[in-house]
Scaffold this motif. Sequence first.
Motif, PDB file in Angstrom:
ATOM      1  N   ALA A 386       5.846 -27.837-102.416  1.00  0.00           N
ATOM      2  CA  ALA A 386       4.714 -27.550-103.292  1.00  0.00           C
ATOM      3  C   ALA A 386       4.385 -26.057-103.186  1.00  0.00           C
ATOM      4  O   ALA A 386       4.384 -25.497-102.087  1.00  0.00           O
ATOM      5  N   PRO A 387       4.175 -25.427-104.364  1.00  0.00           N
ATOM      6  CA  PRO A 387       4.127 -26.050-105.683  1.00  0.00           C
ATOM      7  C   PRO A 387       5.513 -26.176-106.309  1.00  0.00           C
ATOM      8  O   PRO A 387       6.363 -25.311-106.113  1.00  0.00           O
ATOM      9  N   ALA A 392       3.358 -26.579-111.613  1.00  0.00           N
ATOM     10  CA  ALA A 392       2.349 -25.728-110.986  1.00  0.00           C
ATOM     11  C   ALA A 392       1.681 -24.831-112.016  1.00  0.00           C
ATOM     12  O   ALA A 392       2.273 -24.469-113.030  1.00  0.00           O
ATOM     13  N   LEU A 425      -3.974 -32.485-111.284  1.00  0.00           N
ATOM     14  CA  LEU A 425      -3.615 -31.211-110.676  1.00  0.00           C
ATOM     15  C   LEU A 425      -4.543 -30.098-111.163  1.00  0.00           C
ATOM     16  O   LEU A 425      -4.981 -29.247-110.377  1.00  0.00           O
ATOM     17  N   ARG A 466       2.680 -35.598-103.642  1.00  0.00           N
ATOM     18  CA  ARG A 466       2.878 -34.260-104.201  1.00  0.00           C
ATOM     19  C   ARG A 466       1.542 -33.565-104.451  1.00  0.00           C
ATOM     20  O   ARG A 466       1.384 -32.362-104.196  1.00  0.00           O
ATOM     21  N   ASN A 470       0.045 -30.126-102.954  1.00  0.00           N
ATOM     22  CA  ASN A 470      -0.438 -29.072-103.847  1.00  0.00           C
ATOM     23  C   ASN A 470      -1.872 -28.675-103.499  1.00  0.00           C
ATOM     24  O   ASN A 470      -2.237 -27.495-103.619  1.00  0.00           O
ATOM     25  N   TRP A 473      -1.730 -26.320-100.734  1.00  0.00           N
ATOM     26  CA  TRP A 473      -1.317 -24.997-101.203  1.00  0.00           C
ATOM     27  C   TRP A 473      -2.451 -24.293-101.943  1.00  0.00           C
ATOM     28  O   TRP A 473      -2.669 -23.091-101.779  1.00  0.00           O
TER      29      TRP A 473
END
Length: 702
Positions: A386-387, A392, A425, A466, A470, A473
Amino acid sequence: MLSAGPAPREASGVGWIDARGSAQVAGREIGGMVYVGAPPRSRRYGKPENAFIDPNRPVAANGGDFAGSGLSYWPNFSEITPVARATYLDWLAGGRNDRNCNPGYMFLYFYGLERRYFVDEPSRGERLEIIAEVRRLLETYGDNGSVRRYLGAFLDAAPLLIDGGATLEPVFAPQGHEAPLAVRVAVGRRAASGEPLDADWLLSWLMSDPETRLRTPASRCFPEFRVLFRSLFDARYPGGLKLRRPKRALSPIYRAASGTFEVNLDHAAAGALDVSGFSEPLRIAEEIAAEATESLDKLSRYLGRDPEGRGSLEAQALLPRDLWPHFPSAGLEALRGWARELINAGGKVNVEDALARIEGARPDRIGKRSLIGAADTLARLSIGLAPDPRYALRAPRFGEPVILFDLPAGVDALESVSAAYQPTLISLALGAFIAHADGRVAEDERVALARRIDMAEGLTPTERARLAANLDWLIATPPDLSLFRRRLADASEESRREFGMLALAVAGADGVVDPAEIRALERLYGALGLDPGGIHRELHALMASQEPVTLSRPSMRQAGYAIPAPPVPAQPEGSGRASAIRLDAARISAVMADTARVGAVLGGIFSDDPSDDEEDEPEPPAPGDPRFAGLDAAHAAFAAELVTRPRWGDEEFDRLAENFALMPAGALETINEWSYARHDEALIEEYEGYEVNAAVVAALGA
């Protein structure tokens, strides 16, 4: 003069000089594997046999007819010019591998080899020597079409005379206008005896059939394709494929390249029936081959970009899982160990260090293609990155981290996500941006953001893993205002307003909006060209109390917004929320439900990173023909002309390229790379000329 060994002897009639012997002709000592002596008359044409070197014929002192001007189509030592004879003898004495000489000289030599093999009935050992020599000649002169045809026919038929054809091996390429004799005999014998056909012989039958057209991965990734075909075949037919019994016996004939004899090979093909009329086994083979080539698409495209990349970590990771035991990789296992250590330590690593470990060299720039390759490589080890640049909001930059994490086992494809993934996201990105408003992300803010992943509906377990990575991150590397400004610069006012509403709802998802979050929202609204006053109107509508309140813009002297009632409970010291606005949870939930729709709409805005590699950016359409968008005008026009016909000869292709001021080889590579990128297959394939891929033409609508 002739010699069977070191000691010379007088020539006497016709003689075959074996591989260990030598002969002296016209002052030149030549090695064996030739006929030297007065040639007999050909029973077919009444002329002297063209396989013999007649020492009584005049030979020039010096050769030099390398172009073969003194040769006929079927050259005969007794009839060619003295200079050509001298050139031929020099070629024989010089190692028989001078590619500067006309292939006709090689054929003069080959005529003797095929005559010895099929007419004289030599020993098994000598036959093996002759086969090896013909293979050497084919490797040396195989760029000539006639050489490939005639020497290939010899190598096809020759094994039938060794051990009753027990040494026949599968052939995986067409060699003429019908399947090779070795394949027809091997398959025909199995059909006659009732023995099931195994995967290799079925694949050989398919690939050697001149009508077969397999997709590019079958040739570019042949070792992997062969193993995968076998695996798929064995799963379908664990006991092999049974063939029905043909009615006719196979009756093959070898027609000599010299044109002087034919040999009926019925005795060598004994027990083989003619399967040339069978179509069902080939249909089955085509189905299995199609499944195998589809599984190898990624690897094929990678090798198309990097032909030397086989064996690299990225190539190894693109293998289908079924092939991993057959193509083990110590490098991939070392990568797994490295990644596992990082994950155990938290999973954070600088992006350039990760790419250097996976690609084997430190990158000069961080590009989308490299990041996708790294993500795919790690995914085959059940490790995520990630990403992932496919989704992203932006790619990591030099010096920034990426996050490695555990993926559920068996995840190979990362290209597709559910409809809920992108809105979630974006919501996390906004939440991380707002959470950083006071310079740090508090633990309760992190927990609140993580809860959004848990509460989101429609996500798969892989997507939740995931998104969690993310979020890590985004907290370590939050999106900045310039990202939102750049991404929404061309969006409509309505889209920007809806994005602002989404940000407001995200900020209030925990029921509280504190002054630092409001300041972050104001900066975001300003960057988007929205009226910051809209924040206060929306907050008023979402507040827990409906009593009249007075909202004023915060200033350096103002700690927050005064809320008349109900009173705000005391917050723990250091929470930063003593003067926060409390919102109605039910109203926030209603707004968040609507922001799922808004997020889905806005997801398209954030689907591509403007900082991607140049080669990944959309290319302007080619002038004139929109089918070939991405090619320059010359290559697009050349491609448009090529697709008007299914096949082009070598000279035709070269002339057409010249008409567009293009180099043939370079134009072929450019057009096929363009085709790989858009259609996953080459548009033009080289095979005794150039064939246009009908599947790509259909996709073009040509």
